[in-house]
Design a protein around this motif. Structure first.
Motif, mmCIF file in Angstrom:
data_model
loop_
_atom_site.group_PDB
_atom_site.id
_atom_site.type_symbol
_atom_site.label_atom_id
_atom_site.label_comp_id
_atom_site.label_asym_id
_atom_site.label_seq_id
_atom_site.Cartn_x
_atom_site.Cartn_y
_atom_site.Cartn_z
ATOM 1 N N THR A 11 0.835 -1.197 0.000
ATOM 2 C CA THR A 11 0.000 0.000 0.000
ATOM 3 C C THR A 11 0.870 1.248 0.000
ATOM 4 O OG1 THR A 11 -0.160 0.038 2.422
ATOM 5 C CG2 THR A 11 -1.917 -1.112 1.230
ATOM 6 N N VAL A 12 0.331 2.291 -0.604
ATOM 7 C CA VAL A 12 0.937 3.622 -0.584
ATOM 8 C C VAL A 12 -0.111 4.542 0.010
ATOM 9 C CG1 VAL A 12 1.873 5.523 -1.961
ATOM 10 C CG2 VAL A 12 2.341 3.139 -2.627
ATOM 11 N N ASP A 13 0.176 5.103 1.160
ATOM 12 C CA ASP A 13 -0.788 5.936 1.895
ATOM 13 C C ASP A 13 -2.116 5.192 2.100
ATOM 14 O OD1 ASP A 13 1.052 8.024 2.052
ATOM 15 O OD2 ASP A 13 0.351 8.937 0.180
ATOM 16 N N GLY A 14 -2.048 3.902 2.339
ATOM 17 C CA GLY A 14 -3.234 3.104 2.617
ATOM 18 C C GLY A 14 -3.976 2.598 1.391
ATOM 19 N N HIS A 15 -3.546 2.995 0.202
ATOM 20 C CA HIS A 15 -4.185 2.546 -1.037
ATOM 21 C C HIS A 15 -3.349 1.427 -1.661
ATOM 22 C CE1 HIS A 15 -7.081 5.807 -1.003
ATOM 23 N NE2 HIS A 15 -6.079 6.610 -0.664
ATOM 24 N N PRO A 16 -4.008 0.385 -2.166
ATOM 25 C CA PRO A 16 -3.260 -0.757 -2.707
ATOM 26 C C PRO A 16 -2.482 -0.413 -3.980
ATOM 27 C CG PRO A 16 -5.602 -1.026 -3.131
ATOM 28 C CD PRO A 16 -5.453 0.192 -2.270
ATOM 29 N N LEU A 17 -1.271 -0.964 -4.046
ATOM 30 C CA LEU A 17 -0.435 -0.861 -5.232
ATOM 31 C C LEU A 17 -0.172 -2.279 -5.702
ATOM 32 C CD1 LEU A 17 1.470 0.684 -7.218
ATOM 33 C CD2 LEU A 17 3.287 0.273 -5.520
ATOM 34 N N HIS A 18 -0.553 -2.582 -6.923
ATOM 35 C CA HIS A 18 -0.371 -3.929 -7.455
ATOM 36 C C HIS A 18 1.041 -4.085 -8.000
ATOM 37 C CE1 HIS A 18 -1.424 -7.773 -9.127
ATOM 38 N NE2 HIS A 18 -0.948 -7.392 -10.298
ATOM 39 N N LEU A 19 1.770 -5.101 -7.493
ATOM 40 C CA LEU A 19 3.087 -5.450 -8.016
ATOM 41 C C LEU A 19 2.982 -6.778 -8.741
ATOM 42 C CD1 LEU A 19 5.511 -4.706 -5.042
ATOM 43 C CD2 LEU A 19 4.857 -3.200 -6.910
ATOM 44 N N MET A 20 3.793 -6.934 -9.760
ATOM 45 C CA MET A 20 3.833 -8.190 -10.509
ATOM 46 C C MET A 20 5.265 -8.693 -10.529
ATOM 47 S SD MET A 20 1.228 -7.443 -13.706
ATOM 48 C CE MET A 20 2.407 -8.119 -14.797
ATOM 49 N N ARG A 21 5.386 -10.001 -10.426
ATOM 50 C CA ARG A 21 6.706 -10.631 -10.508
ATOM 51 C C ARG A 21 6.964 -11.007 -11.959
ATOM 52 N NH1 ARG A 21 9.735 -14.225 -6.362
ATOM 53 N NH2 ARG A 21 11.772 -13.945 -7.281
ATOM 54 N N ARG A 22 8.131 -10.654 -12.457
ATOM 55 C CA ARG A 22 8.515 -11.007 -13.818
ATOM 56 C C ARG A 22 9.157 -12.383 -13.824
ATOM 57 N NH1 ARG A 22 10.436 -7.329 -17.626
ATOM 58 N NH2 ARG A 22 12.437 -8.352 -17.359
ATOM 59 N N THR A 26 13.665 -5.801 -5.949
ATOM 60 C CA THR A 26 12.844 -6.129 -4.786
ATOM 61 C C THR A 26 11.508 -5.390 -4.842
ATOM 62 O OG1 THR A 26 13.674 -4.321 -3.424
ATOM 63 C CG2 THR A 26 14.924 -6.404 -3.371
ATOM 64 N N PRO A 27 10.515 -5.884 -4.118
ATOM 65 C CA PRO A 27 9.240 -5.166 -4.020
ATOM 66 C C PRO A 27 9.401 -3.767 -3.420
ATOM 67 C CG PRO A 27 8.937 -7.436 -3.373
ATOM 68 C CD PRO A 27 10.421 -7.224 -3.513
ATOM 69 N N LEU A 28 10.312 -3.610 -2.468
ATOM 70 C CA LEU A 28 10.546 -2.289 -1.882
ATOM 71 C C LEU A 28 11.046 -1.308 -2.940
ATOM 72 C CD1 LEU A 28 10.714 -0.309 0.449
ATOM 73 C CD2 LEU A 28 12.945 -1.301 1.039
ATOM 74 N N GLU A 29 11.990 -1.724 -3.763
ATOM 75 C CA GLU A 29 12.483 -0.857 -4.833
ATOM 76 C C GLU A 29 11.366 -0.503 -5.813
ATOM 77 O OE1 GLU A 29 15.845 -2.605 -6.783
ATOM 78 O OE2 GLU A 29 17.044 -2.642 -4.961
ATOM 79 N N ALA A 30 10.526 -1.456 -6.154
ATOM 80 C CA ALA A 30 9.412 -1.202 -7.080
ATOM 81 C C ALA A 30 8.411 -0.231 -6.467
ATOM 82 C CB ALA A 30 8.723 -2.516 -7.442
ATOM 83 N N THR A 31 8.169 -0.355 -5.162
ATOM 84 C CA THR A 31 7.234 0.546 -4.484
ATOM 85 C C THR A 31 7.785 1.957 -4.432
ATOM 86 O OG1 THR A 31 6.448 -1.324 -3.163
ATOM 87 C CG2 THR A 31 5.895 0.886 -2.378
ATOM 88 N N ARG A 32 9.054 2.094 -4.105
ATOM 89 C CA ARG A 32 9.670 3.428 -4.093
ATOM 90 C C ARG A 32 9.613 4.072 -5.473
ATOM 91 N NH1 ARG A 32 15.009 1.889 -0.547
ATOM 92 N NH2 ARG A 32 14.043 2.048 1.520
ATOM 93 N N ALA A 33 9.861 3.293 -6.510
ATOM 94 C CA ALA A 33 9.796 3.831 -7.877
ATOM 95 C C ALA A 33 8.369 4.264 -8.220
ATOM 96 C CB ALA A 33 10.289 2.787 -8.874
ATOM 97 N N ALA A 34 7.382 3.541 -7.730
ATOM 98 C CA ALA A 34 5.985 3.931 -7.966
ATOM 99 C C ALA A 34 5.680 5.264 -7.292
ATOM 100 C CB ALA A 34 5.038 2.849 -7.455
ATOM 101 N N VAL A 35 6.203 5.468 -6.094
ATOM 102 C CA VAL A 35 6.038 6.748 -5.406
ATOM 103 C C VAL A 35 6.707 7.856 -6.211
ATOM 104 C CG1 VAL A 35 6.691 8.071 -3.344
ATOM 105 C CG2 VAL A 35 5.725 5.765 -3.116
ATOM 106 N N ASP A 36 7.892 7.587 -6.736
ATOM 107 C CA ASP A 36 8.574 8.569 -7.585
ATOM 108 C C ASP A 36 7.717 8.910 -8.805
ATOM 109 O OD1 ASP A 36 10.758 8.536 -5.852
ATOM 110 O OD2 ASP A 36 11.904 7.129 -7.088
ATOM 111 N N GLU A 37 7.101 7.894 -9.393
ATOM 112 C CA GLU A 37 6.255 8.094 -10.576
ATOM 113 C C GLU A 37 5.008 8.908 -10.241
ATOM 114 O OE1 GLU A 37 5.221 7.769 -14.568
ATOM 115 O OE2 GLU A 37 7.085 7.079 -13.645
ATOM 116 N N LEU A 38 4.452 8.689 -9.056
ATOM 117 C CA LEU A 38 3.263 9.442 -8.643
ATOM 118 C C LEU A 38 3.555 10.927 -8.470
ATOM 119 C CD1 LEU A 38 1.670 7.095 -5.973
ATOM 120 C CD2 LEU A 38 0.617 7.833 -8.115
ATOM 121 N N GLY A 39 4.731 11.235 -7.972
ATOM 122 C CA GLY A 39 5.056 12.622 -7.694
ATOM 123 C C GLY A 39 4.322 13.099 -6.454
ATOM 124 N N PRO A 40 4.441 14.381 -6.133
ATOM 125 C CA PRO A 40 3.870 14.883 -4.880
ATOM 126 C C PRO A 40 2.356 15.105 -4.903
ATOM 127 C CG PRO A 40 4.998 16.638 -6.044
ATOM 128 C CD PRO A 40 5.248 15.376 -6.814
#
Length: 123
Positions: A68-79, A96-110
């Motif tokens: 989750t990001v701020d309580g909202h689900p983020l779907h990750l997929m394994r390649r 790692t899933p942590l790296e993918a989640t951080r990148a998703a936050v970067d993509e979302l922006g502020p």
């Protein structure tokens, strides 16, 4: 006496070449976050967003993640190679899933936020 390769060896070579791709594809690759992709749960604030992730075992060797990001689900997929990608960016993958989640936050922006499905975004 016959010359060339015996029929049995030719047949064995054909069988191996036909079956090898299926055997290779059925093997689970090892990744940086463990042999089964289990990794370690995380709960942190990254760029002002609370990101949380917990591995969920689906079977003997199959692991998914509830993220989750701020309580909202983020779907990750394994390649197939063991890396991970998020539904926000299908073109990049991470060890790692942590790296993918951080990148998703970067993509979302502020300003943008996730909503319901984990890949819908709103401003």
């Amino acid at each position: 006496m016959t010359m060339g390769t015996p029929r049995r060896e030719v047949a064995r070579g054909l069988l191996v070449s036909a079956v090898a791709p299926f055997v290779t594809a059925s093997r689970r690759p090892r990744s940086a976050d463990g042999p089964e992709g289990a990794g370690t749960a995380f709960d942190e604030v990254y760029q002002g967003r609370r990101i949380q992730g917990v591995p969920v075992t689906l079977g003997a060797l199959d692991v998914a993640w509830h993220v989750t990001v701020d309580g909202h689900p983020l779907h990750l997929m394994r390649r197939a190679d063991g890396s991970w990608l998020s539904m926000l960016d299908h073109y990049s993958w991470f060890r790692t899933p942590l790296e993918a989640t951080r990148a998703a936050v970067d993509e979302l922006g502020p300003l943008r936020r996730l909503r319901g499905a984990g890949h819908d975004v709103r401003a």
